[in-house]
Design a protein around this motif. Structure first.
Motif, PDB file in Angstrom:
ATOM      1  N   PRO A  41       6.276 -14.650  15.176  1.00 51.41           N
ATOM      2  CA  PRO A  41       5.280 -14.670  16.258  1.00 51.41           C
ATOM      3  C   PRO A  41       4.000 -15.430  15.906  1.00 51.41           C
ATOM      4  O   PRO A  41       3.137 -15.599  16.769  1.00 51.41           O
ATOM      5  CB  PRO A  41       4.981 -13.187  16.496  1.00 51.41           C
ATOM      6  N   ILE A  42       3.870 -15.890  14.674  1.00 48.49           N
ATOM      7  CA  ILE A  42       2.666 -16.610  14.271  1.00 48.49           C
ATOM      8  C   ILE A  42       2.448 -17.882  15.084  1.00 48.49           C
ATOM      9  O   ILE A  42       1.327 -18.388  15.193  1.00 48.49           O
ATOM     10  CB  ILE A  42       2.729 -16.956  12.760  1.00 48.49           C
ATOM     11  N   LYS A  86       2.345 -12.335  19.389  1.00 44.76           N
ATOM     12  CA  LYS A  86       3.318 -11.333  19.826  1.00 44.76           C
ATOM     13  C   LYS A  86       4.615 -11.938  20.354  1.00 44.76           C
ATOM     14  O   LYS A  86       5.502 -11.199  20.790  1.00 44.76           O
ATOM     15  CB  LYS A  86       2.695 -10.450  20.904  1.00 44.76           C
ATOM     16  N   GLN A  87       4.721 -13.266  20.339  1.00 42.79           N
ATOM     17  CA  GLN A  87       5.931 -13.914  20.844  1.00 42.79           C
ATOM     18  C   GLN A  87       6.424 -14.941  19.843  1.00 42.79           C
ATOM     19  O   GLN A  87       5.630 -15.594  19.159  1.00 42.79           O
ATOM     20  CB  GLN A  87       5.655 -14.621  22.170  1.00 42.79           C
ATOM     21  N   GLY A 144      18.484 -13.076  28.953  1.00 43.74           N
ATOM     22  CA  GLY A 144      19.015 -12.062  29.845  1.00 43.74           C
ATOM     23  C   GLY A 144      18.194 -11.809  31.088  1.00 43.74           C
ATOM     24  O   GLY A 144      18.496 -10.891  31.861  1.00 43.74           O
ATOM     25  N   ARG A 145      17.158 -12.607  31.319  1.00 44.45           N
ATOM     26  CA  ARG A 145      16.305 -12.435  32.495  1.00 44.45           C
ATOM     27  C   ARG A 145      16.486 -13.614  33.448  1.00 44.45           C
ATOM     28  O   ARG A 145      16.788 -14.723  33.019  1.00 44.45           O
ATOM     29  CB  ARG A 145      14.834 -12.354  32.085  1.00 44.45           C
ATOM     30  N   PRO A 146      16.255 -13.405  34.735  1.00 45.63           N
ATOM     31  CA  PRO A 146      16.277 -14.550  35.654  1.00 45.63           C
ATOM     32  C   PRO A 146      15.275 -15.614  35.238  1.00 45.63           C
ATOM     33  O   PRO A 146      15.571 -16.815  35.253  1.00 45.63           O
ATOM     34  CB  PRO A 146      15.906 -13.933  37.008  1.00 45.63           C
ATOM     35  N   ARG A 147      14.082 -15.176  34.848  1.00 40.58           N
ATOM     36  CA  ARG A 147      13.041 -16.071  34.333  1.00 40.58           C
ATOM     37  C   ARG A 147      12.302 -15.318  33.230  1.00 40.58           C
ATOM     38  O   ARG A 147      12.086 -14.111  33.326  1.00 40.58           O
ATOM     39  CB  ARG A 147      12.066 -16.487  35.447  1.00 40.58           C
ATOM     40  N   SER A 148      11.929 -16.055  32.196  1.00 40.64           N
ATOM     41  CA  SER A 148      11.322 -15.431  31.024  1.00 40.64           C
ATOM     42  C   SER A 148       9.921 -14.899  31.333  1.00 40.64           C
ATOM     43  O   SER A 148       9.286 -15.296  32.311  1.00 40.64           O
ATOM     44  CB  SER A 148      11.253 -16.449  29.883  1.00 40.64           C
ATOM     45  N   ILE A 149       9.451 -14.011  30.452  1.00 42.89           N
ATOM     46  CA  ILE A 149       8.096 -13.464  30.555  1.00 42.89           C
ATOM     47  C   ILE A 149       7.243 -14.098  29.464  1.00 42.89           C
ATOM     48  O   ILE A 149       7.580 -14.061  28.276  1.00 42.89           O
ATOM     49  CB  ILE A 149       8.093 -11.933  30.398  1.00 42.89           C
ATOM     50  N   GLY A 150       6.119 -14.696  29.848  1.00 43.10           N
ATOM     51  CA  GLY A 150       5.267 -15.411  28.918  1.00 43.10           C
ATOM     52  C   GLY A 150       4.217 -14.541  28.257  1.00 43.10           C
ATOM     53  O   GLY A 150       4.198 -13.310  28.405  1.00 43.10           O
ATOM     54  N   ALA A 151       3.301 -15.195  27.537  1.00 43.91           N
ATOM     55  CA  ALA A 151       2.303 -14.499  26.726  1.00 43.91           C
ATOM     56  C   ALA A 151       1.398 -13.588  27.545  1.00 43.91           C
ATOM     57  O   ALA A 151       0.976 -12.523  27.078  1.00 43.91           O
ATOM     58  CB  ALA A 151       1.462 -15.520  25.967  1.00 43.91           C
ATOM     59  N   LEU A 160       3.921 -10.543  10.332  1.00 45.14           N
ATOM     60  CA  LEU A 160       3.795  -9.963  11.671  1.00 45.14           C
ATOM     61  C   LEU A 160       5.085  -9.246  12.065  1.00 45.14           C
ATOM     62  O   LEU A 160       6.173  -9.605  11.592  1.00 45.14           O
ATOM     63  CB  LEU A 160       3.470 -11.052  12.696  1.00 45.14           C
ATOM     64  N   PRO A 161       5.009  -8.257  12.945  1.00 48.33           N
ATOM     65  CA  PRO A 161       6.229  -7.578  13.408  1.00 48.33           C
ATOM     66  C   PRO A 161       7.132  -8.541  14.161  1.00 48.33           C
ATOM     67  O   PRO A 161       6.659  -9.370  14.959  1.00 48.33           O
ATOM     68  CB  PRO A 161       5.695  -6.492  14.338  1.00 48.33           C
ATOM     69  N   LEU A 162       8.423  -8.440  13.891  1.00 49.25           N
ATOM     70  CA  LEU A 162       9.392  -9.238  14.657  1.00 49.25           C
ATOM     71  C   LEU A 162       9.456  -8.726  16.084  1.00 49.25           C
ATOM     72  O   LEU A 162       9.627  -7.521  16.319  1.00 49.25           O
ATOM     73  CB  LEU A 162      10.777  -9.144  14.010  1.00 49.25           C
ATOM     74  N   MET A 163       9.324  -9.629  17.037  1.00 53.97           N
ATOM     75  CA  MET A 163       9.399  -9.241  18.442  1.00 53.97           C
ATOM     76  C   MET A 163      10.830  -9.444  18.909  1.00 53.97           C
ATOM     77  O   MET A 163      11.249 -10.549  19.254  1.00 53.97           O
ATOM     78  CB  MET A 163       8.425 -10.086  19.275  1.00 53.97           C
ATOM     79  N   LEU A 164      11.628  -8.389  18.845  1.00 50.00           N
ATOM     80  CA  LEU A 164      13.063  -8.495  19.083  1.00 50.00           C
ATOM     81  C   LEU A 164      13.385  -8.376  20.559  1.00 50.00           C
ATOM     82  O   LEU A 164      12.830  -7.547  21.270  1.00 50.00           O
ATOM     83  CB  LEU A 164      13.802  -7.391  18.307  1.00 50.00           C
ATOM     84  N   ASN A 165      14.288  -9.227  21.017  1.00 49.69           N
ATOM     85  CA  ASN A 165      14.805  -9.161  22.377  1.00 49.69           C
ATOM     86  C   ASN A 165      16.288  -8.892  22.265  1.00 49.69           C
ATOM     87  O   ASN A 165      17.076  -9.803  22.059  1.00 49.69           O
ATOM     88  CB  ASN A 165      14.535 -10.479  23.116  1.00 49.69           C
ATOM     89  N   LYS A 166      16.678  -7.634  22.363  1.00 52.72           N
ATOM     90  CA  LYS A 166      18.086  -7.250  22.173  1.00 52.72           C
ATOM     91  C   LYS A 166      18.751  -7.044  23.522  1.00 52.72           C
ATOM     92  O   LYS A 166      18.114  -6.713  24.490  1.00 52.72           O
ATOM     93  CB  LYS A 166      18.179  -5.982  21.344  1.00 52.72           C
TER      94      LYS A 166
END
Length: 395
Positions: A89-90, A96-97, A112-119, A389-395
Motif C-alpha cells: 500500500p505504500i 491503504k491501497q 469481483g466488483r462491477p466497478r472498483s472502489i478508489g482511495a 504497512l498492513p496488506l490490504m487483502l481483497n479475497k
C-alpha cells in the motif's frame, strides 16, 4: 517497565514515518518464476506455444497457433521486487491501497466488483480488467489508450479516484524506507558488482522509472497457458469432455464467430470493437475509445478482453453489467444493437449479428469458457511487504 518501553518504541516507530516502518530484511528471489528460465541474467518464457511457427496475428487462431512476443528482458530480482511493490500500500496516496486491491490473485486479478472502489471510497468508472497474460498485450485500459505496461500503471497510480498518489509522494515514501532502498539497489545494480554494493545500498536513490519497470517485470510473470483447453490444443484428446468440445465447436463456428475476436491462444485480438453492450442501470453512456480518438466510428468501442480465467473475473464487460458468463453469451445472442440507447447511433462491429443459438448451445459455450481456467502459476502473495504497512487483502 519493560512493557512501557515496548509501547514507547511502537509509538515512536509509527510517528517517524516509513523510514522505520520495516518488516525486517527481505530477500529477493534469484530464481526465475515458474515457466521461465534464466538466460544471460534475464528470465525467458518457455511454453509449447513459443515453438509453434504460425503467429496469432496470421489468422483466426488454430489449436497450434503461436503467441505474440512477450515483454521480456527482466531479471528474477526485478520480477520479485515488482511483486512486493504490487502488494504494498505504500504506492497509494492514503497508504491503504495497493495494485492488488483492484487486481486480486484470488479473483482472476480482477476484484469481483462491477466497478472498483478508489482511495476516497468513490466508485471508479469501469470494471477492473484481469492481468493474466498482460505481458503479451500492446493495448491497455478498456479504451486502449496506453501502449505499454508502464504507461498503463500511471493511470491508477495517479488518478484521484483510484490510488490518488503522485510521483513525488511515491519517491518520498520509497526513498524514505531503508528496506526499499536496499532492494532497489540489489535489483538494479550491475550484475557483476551486485553483492559488493548491497552493503551500501541505503545510500542509493530510487527513481520513478525503476518503480514502473519493476511492477511491469512482475506483471509479465502472470502467465496462464496451462488450462485443460491448452492440453487439448497440444494434442491430449481427452482433456475436454464431450459438452466442452461441443462448446469449442460453437466458439469457433462461423455462426457464433467468437474466435474471430477472442482469438486463441490469448483469446483476444486486442482490437477495439463496438458491440453495443449496455451500461448498468442509472449510468450514462460510456463513449469508450471514441472519447480518446474522437473517431465517431469508435464511439462506444472497447478493447476485446482476453477470456483466459474468465470464469474467475465476474462481473463482466467494461461496466460490470453482466453477473454471469451465461448472461454474457445471451447478450450476444439477442440480436444486433438490441441494447443500444435510442439516442445513440453506433457503428457496430460486423461480427455482431443474431446467431440464434439454442439454449443448449449457449450452455455449451459456457462449459467451454470454463476450460480456459488455469492458475497453476499464480504468484505467492507476500506475508509482509517492505514498508511494514498492513496488506490490504481483497479475497
Amino acid at each position: 517497565m519493560r512493557a512501557s518501553i515496548l509501547i514507547l518504541l511502537v509509538i515512536l516507530t509509527l510517528a517517524t514515518g516509513s523510514e522505520n516502518v520495516w518488516a525486517g530484511e527481505i530477500t529477493l528471489s534469484t530464481q526465475c518464476p515458474a515457466s521461465f528460465e534464466k538466460q544471460a541474467g534475464h528470465c525467458k518464457l518457455r511454453s509449447i506455444y513459443t515453438d509453434y511457427a504460425s503467429l496469432q496475428s496470421a489468422g483466426v487462431g488454430g489449436l497450434k497457433t503461436g503467441l505474440p512476443p512477450l515483454r521480456e528482458g527482466f531479471s528474477a530480482e526485478q520480477m520479485d521486487l515488482g511483486r512486493y511493490l504490487f502488494f504494498d500500500p505504500i504506492l497509494s496516496g492514503n497508504g491503504k491501497q495497493s495494485c492488488a486491491s483492484c487486481h486480486s490473485p484470488d479473483k482472476g486479478f480482477s476484484d469481483g466488483r462491477p466497478r472498483s472502489i478508489g482511495a476516497s471510497g468513490q466508485e471508479t468508472t469501469r470494471n477492473a480488467p484481469s492481468l493474466w497474460n498482460v505481458g503479451f498485450l500492446t493495448k491497455f485500459f478498456w479504451d486502449g489508450r496506453a501502449t505499454s505496461l508502464e504507461a498503463q500503471m500511471k493511470g491508477p497510480l495517479y488518478s484521484t479516484i483510484e490510488m490518488a498518489s503522485s510521483p513525488e509522494k511515491i519517491l518520498a515514501n520509497l526513498n524514505g524506507n531503508k528496506e526499499y532502498r536496499r532492494l532497489f539497489a540489489l535489483a538494479y545494480a550491475d550484475t557483476n558488482v551486485k553483492n559488493a554494493e548491497a552493503k551500501n545500498a541505503s545510500a542509493t536513490s530510487i527513481n520513478i522509472e525503476q518503480v514502473y519497470h519493476a511492477i511491469a517485470a512482475f506483471e509479465t510473470t502472470l502467465i496462464s497457458l496451462n488450462s485443460r483447453y491448452d492440453l487439448y490444443a497440444h494434442g491430449v484428446p481427452d482433456a475436454l469432455t464431450k459438452p466442452e468440445l461441443e462448446g469449442l465447436n460453437v466458439f469457433r463456428s462461423f455462426v457464433a464467430r467468437c474466435a474471430e475476436c477472442h482469438t486463441p491462444p490469448l483469446f483476444t485480438n486486442q482490437q477495439i470493437v463496438v458491440i453495443g453492450t449496455p451500461e448498468a442501470a442509472g449510468r450514462s453512456f460510456d463513449p469508450g475509445a471514441g472519447a480518446i480518438s474522437h473517431d465517431p466510428n469508435l464511439r462506444g468501442g472497447f478493447k476485446v478482453p482476453s477470456l483466459r480465467n474468465v470464469e474467475l473475473t465476474a462481473p463482466y464487460m467494461h461496466s460490470g453489467r453482466f453477473a454471469t458468463l451465461r448472461d454474457v453469451v445471451s447478450f450476444y445472442n439477442e440480436g444486433r444493437g438490441h441494447a443500444v440507447p435510442k439516442n445513440e447511433t453506433l457503428h457496430l462491429h460486423w461480427h455482431i449479428h443474431e446467431p440464434k443459438l439454442s439454449n443448449a448451445e449457449l450452455d455449451r459455450l459456457v462449459d467451454f469458457l470454463k476450460t480456459l481456467t488455469d492458475e497453476s502459476f499464480k504468484p505467492q502473495r507476500p506475508s509482509v511487504v517492505p514498508s511494514g504497512l498492513p496488506l490490504m487483502l481483497n479475497k
